[in-house]
Scaffold this motif. Structure first.
Motif, mmCIF file in Angstrom:
data_model
loop_
_atom_site.group_PDB
_atom_site.id
_atom_site.type_symbol
_atom_site.label_atom_id
_atom_site.label_comp_id
_atom_site.label_asym_id
_atom_site.label_seq_id
_atom_site.Cartn_x
_atom_site.Cartn_y
_atom_site.Cartn_z
ATOM 1 N N ARG A 24 0.862 -1.192 0.000
ATOM 2 C CA ARG A 24 0.000 0.000 0.000
ATOM 3 C C ARG A 24 0.892 1.233 0.000
ATOM 4 N NH1 ARG A 24 -1.930 2.893 4.683
ATOM 5 N NH2 ARG A 24 -3.625 4.319 4.128
ATOM 6 N N THR A 25 0.700 2.123 -0.962
ATOM 7 C CA THR A 25 1.521 3.330 -1.044
ATOM 8 C C THR A 25 0.732 4.546 -0.554
ATOM 9 O OG1 THR A 25 0.866 3.631 -3.359
ATOM 10 C CG2 THR A 25 2.943 2.463 -2.932
ATOM 11 N N VAL A 26 1.402 5.388 0.222
ATOM 12 C CA VAL A 26 0.804 6.608 0.769
ATOM 13 C C VAL A 26 1.715 7.776 0.411
ATOM 14 C CG1 VAL A 26 0.060 7.828 2.844
ATOM 15 C CG2 VAL A 26 -0.235 5.337 2.674
ATOM 16 N N LEU A 27 1.141 8.803 -0.198
ATOM 17 C CA LEU A 27 1.907 9.986 -0.582
ATOM 18 C C LEU A 27 1.615 11.104 0.412
ATOM 19 C CD1 LEU A 27 3.886 10.831 -2.751
ATOM 20 C CD2 LEU A 27 1.959 11.574 -4.156
ATOM 21 N N LEU A 28 2.653 11.629 1.049
ATOM 22 C CA LEU A 28 2.514 12.682 2.056
ATOM 23 C C LEU A 28 2.938 14.020 1.479
ATOM 24 C CD1 LEU A 28 4.093 10.815 5.121
ATOM 25 C CD2 LEU A 28 1.672 10.945 4.476
ATOM 26 N N ASP A 29 2.188 15.068 1.804
ATOM 27 C CA ASP A 29 2.507 16.422 1.360
ATOM 28 C C ASP A 29 3.736 16.913 2.118
ATOM 29 O OD1 ASP A 29 2.639 19.073 0.671
ATOM 30 O OD2 ASP A 29 0.547 19.529 1.079
ATOM 31 N N GLY A 30 4.836 17.128 1.406
ATOM 32 C CA GLY A 30 6.072 17.566 2.046
ATOM 33 C C GLY A 30 6.287 19.056 2.021
ATOM 34 N N ASP A 31 5.240 19.831 1.722
ATOM 35 C CA ASP A 31 5.384 21.285 1.626
ATOM 36 C C ASP A 31 4.911 22.031 2.857
ATOM 37 O OD1 ASP A 31 6.579 22.010 -0.842
ATOM 38 O OD2 ASP A 31 4.793 21.324 -1.896
ATOM 39 N N THR A 32 4.277 21.347 3.803
ATOM 40 C CA THR A 32 3.756 22.041 4.962
ATOM 41 C C THR A 32 4.698 21.880 6.143
ATOM 42 O OG1 THR A 32 2.516 20.175 5.857
ATOM 43 C CG2 THR A 32 1.429 21.508 4.177
ATOM 44 N N GLU A 33 4.555 22.769 7.128
ATOM 45 C CA GLU A 33 5.416 22.722 8.306
ATOM 46 C C GLU A 33 5.215 21.421 9.061
ATOM 47 O OE1 GLU A 33 6.750 25.695 11.957
ATOM 48 O OE2 GLU A 33 4.936 26.110 10.815
ATOM 49 N N GLU A 34 3.959 20.915 9.099
ATOM 50 C CA GLU A 34 3.667 19.698 9.844
ATOM 51 C C GLU A 34 4.207 18.462 9.129
ATOM 52 O OE1 GLU A 34 1.461 22.008 9.015
ATOM 53 O OE2 GLU A 34 1.141 22.962 10.965
ATOM 54 N N THR A 35 4.267 18.491 7.807
ATOM 55 C CA THR A 35 4.704 17.309 7.062
ATOM 56 C C THR A 35 5.892 17.629 6.171
ATOM 57 O OG1 THR A 35 3.038 17.810 5.344
ATOM 58 C CG2 THR A 35 2.421 16.240 7.065
ATOM 59 N N ASP A 36 6.779 18.513 6.621
ATOM 60 C CA ASP A 36 8.017 18.775 5.904
ATOM 61 C C ASP A 36 8.660 17.446 5.531
ATOM 62 O OD1 ASP A 36 10.503 20.622 5.361
ATOM 63 O OD2 ASP A 36 11.221 18.951 6.582
ATOM 64 N N ALA A 37 9.067 17.305 4.262
ATOM 65 C CA ALA A 37 9.517 16.011 3.744
ATOM 66 C C ALA A 37 10.651 15.418 4.562
ATOM 67 C CB ALA A 37 9.923 16.165 2.281
ATOM 68 N N GLU A 38 11.681 16.197 4.825
ATOM 69 C CA GLU A 38 12.827 15.671 5.578
ATOM 70 C C GLU A 38 12.439 15.355 7.018
ATOM 71 O OE1 GLU A 38 17.316 16.913 7.065
ATOM 72 O OE2 GLU A 38 16.251 18.196 5.636
ATOM 73 N N LEU A 39 11.655 16.229 7.636
ATOM 74 C CA LEU A 39 11.235 15.997 9.019
ATOM 75 C C LEU A 39 10.382 14.742 9.117
ATOM 76 C CD1 LEU A 39 11.108 16.970 11.951
ATOM 77 C CD2 LEU A 39 9.103 18.344 11.321
ATOM 78 N N ALA A 40 9.485 14.536 8.144
ATOM 79 C CA ALA A 40 8.641 13.337 8.144
ATOM 80 C C ALA A 40 9.499 12.084 8.073
ATOM 81 C CB ALA A 40 7.666 13.381 6.973
ATOM 82 N N LEU A 41 10.576 12.142 7.309
ATOM 83 C CA LEU A 41 11.474 10.989 7.195
ATOM 84 C C LEU A 41 12.213 10.742 8.510
ATOM 85 C CD1 LEU A 41 12.852 8.843 5.401
ATOM 86 C CD2 LEU A 41 14.531 10.592 4.790
ATOM 87 N N ARG A 42 12.751 11.788 9.095
ATOM 88 C CA ARG A 42 13.570 11.638 10.300
ATOM 89 C C ARG A 42 12.734 11.232 11.515
ATOM 90 N NH1 ARG A 42 18.776 13.335 9.517
ATOM 91 N NH2 ARG A 42 19.189 14.840 7.835
ATOM 92 N N THR A 43 11.464 11.596 11.527
ATOM 93 C CA THR A 43 10.609 11.252 12.665
ATOM 94 C C THR A 43 9.819 9.969 12.446
ATOM 95 O OG1 THR A 43 8.848 12.688 11.793
ATOM 96 C CG2 THR A 43 10.359 13.655 13.402
ATOM 97 N N GLY A 44 10.041 9.282 11.335
ATOM 98 C CA GLY A 44 9.401 8.001 11.112
ATOM 99 C C GLY A 44 8.024 8.063 10.509
ATOM 100 N N ARG A 45 7.538 9.238 10.130
ATOM 101 C CA ARG A 45 6.227 9.332 9.510
ATOM 102 C C ARG A 45 6.287 8.996 8.025
ATOM 103 N NH1 ARG A 45 4.377 15.169 11.415
ATOM 104 N NH2 ARG A 45 6.625 15.414 11.617
ATOM 105 N N ALA A 46 7.483 9.038 7.446
ATOM 106 C CA ALA A 46 7.673 8.660 6.043
ATOM 107 C C ALA A 46 8.806 7.649 5.957
ATOM 108 C CB ALA A 46 7.993 9.888 5.197
#
Length: 317
Positions: A129-151
């Protein structure tokens, strides 16, 4: 000889409880997301705090947030929970993958680069199952999402992401955008400093890259105006209210009433797929990385282009 008793060890459910509350900002929302009672969630966090001997969360008018100790614990909690799941992912065969793949990316990348690769990946691995996360917002910043385990993977600007495993993808050129009535003669630095310049908000990496370019070129920023929506910026420019500088991917297709031109000296963002180094070997992530690079190579004969001028801006501070 007697042995000292083993120190207490947190359970995965306790770590998940702490992560959920810190991410949701309240016990109630976290309990709803996990499908458990609020009391059981409070008990799990309470036992974890008892083991550490200090509070890990505190309530504020804006919600429940981590204490200084909680922030330190959260980094290890996320790594522990992620590692537990990776035990199963590591055992998979690349030909029979399953699970969930979460990819964070800028909207322009998610719109124009990822869909063909995701479609190919889904056909090859229907159990994922693939999920695409918006990496343009402060809450879902792409790099931050990766480092915190959300991506699990994120498309980032290469050169500004220390400690990540990077696979180069493409170079996305920044373009000067003005009303079409201006004509298509080359853009000049004087033109950039002589009128209102619309850019995304200051926290946006696009803003920071463009700002560094302008400061390096000695362009005045007195007319800078921020707006979070590319569509609004482009509409303002089309109506003659100013100009903007945006990546080519964000401009495709270019709306009517506008002209886009190369910047004096050039500026590009080198895009790369990032994963955490200790997860790069997982069959799921290897398979997606291979699919994405093959898909992009097919669209760009010969592979990624040679870095254009300005592709490697100075490190962000």
């Amino acid at each position: 000889m007697s042995r000292d008793p083993a120190p207490p060890t947190p359970t995965l459910s306790q770590l998940r409880a702490l992560i959920a509350v810190a991410q949701a900002g309240s016990f109630g929302e976290a309990a709803a997301e996990l499908g458990v009672s609020q009391s059981s969630l409070s008990e799990a966090v309470g036992r974890l705090e008892a083991m550490t001997g200090r509070p890990l969360l505190r309530r504020t008018p804006g919600g429940t947030v981590a204490t200084a100790a909680g922030e330190r614990v959260l980094a290890h909690a996320r790594a522990a929970v992620q590692a537990a799941g990776d035990v199963l992912l590591a055992a998979q065969d690349s030909g029979e993958l399953s699970g969930t793949l979460r990819v964070a990316a800028y909207r322009s990348v998610a719109t124009h680069l990822l869909p063909p690769a995701l479609a190919t990946f889904r056909r090859a691995h229907p159990g994922v199952r693939t999920v695409l996360l918006d990496g343009d917002t402060e809450e879902t910043d792409a790099e931050l999402a990766l480092r915190t385990g959300r991506a699990d993977a994120a498309v980032v600007v290469q050169g500004h992401t220390p400690g990540l495993h990077l696979t180069p993808l493409v170079y996305d050129e920044y373009l000067f955008v003005a009303p079409a009535a201006r004509g298509d003669h080359p853009a000049t630095l004087e033109e950039l400093s002589g009128q209102t310049l619309f850019l995304p908000p200051g926290r946006d990496q696009c803003h920071r890259l463009v700002r560094q370019y302008l400061e390096r070129e000695g362009v005045s920023l007195s007319g800078l105006t921020e707006n979070p929506q590319d569509s609004v910026i482009l509409s303002m420019v089309a109506h003659g209210l100013g100009v903007t500088i945006l990546p080519r991917l964000a401009l495709h297709p270019l709306p009517g009433g506008l002209v886009s031109l190369p910047l004096p000296g050039g500026l590009s963002r080198p895009l790369a797929l990032a994963v955490l180094p200790w997860r790069a070997h997982l069959p799921l992530l290897r398979a997606f990385t291979d699919t994405l690079t093959r898909t992009l190579a097919a669209r760009v004969p010969g592979g990624p282009p040679t870095p254009p001028p300005g592709a490697w801006p100075p490190a962000l501070h």
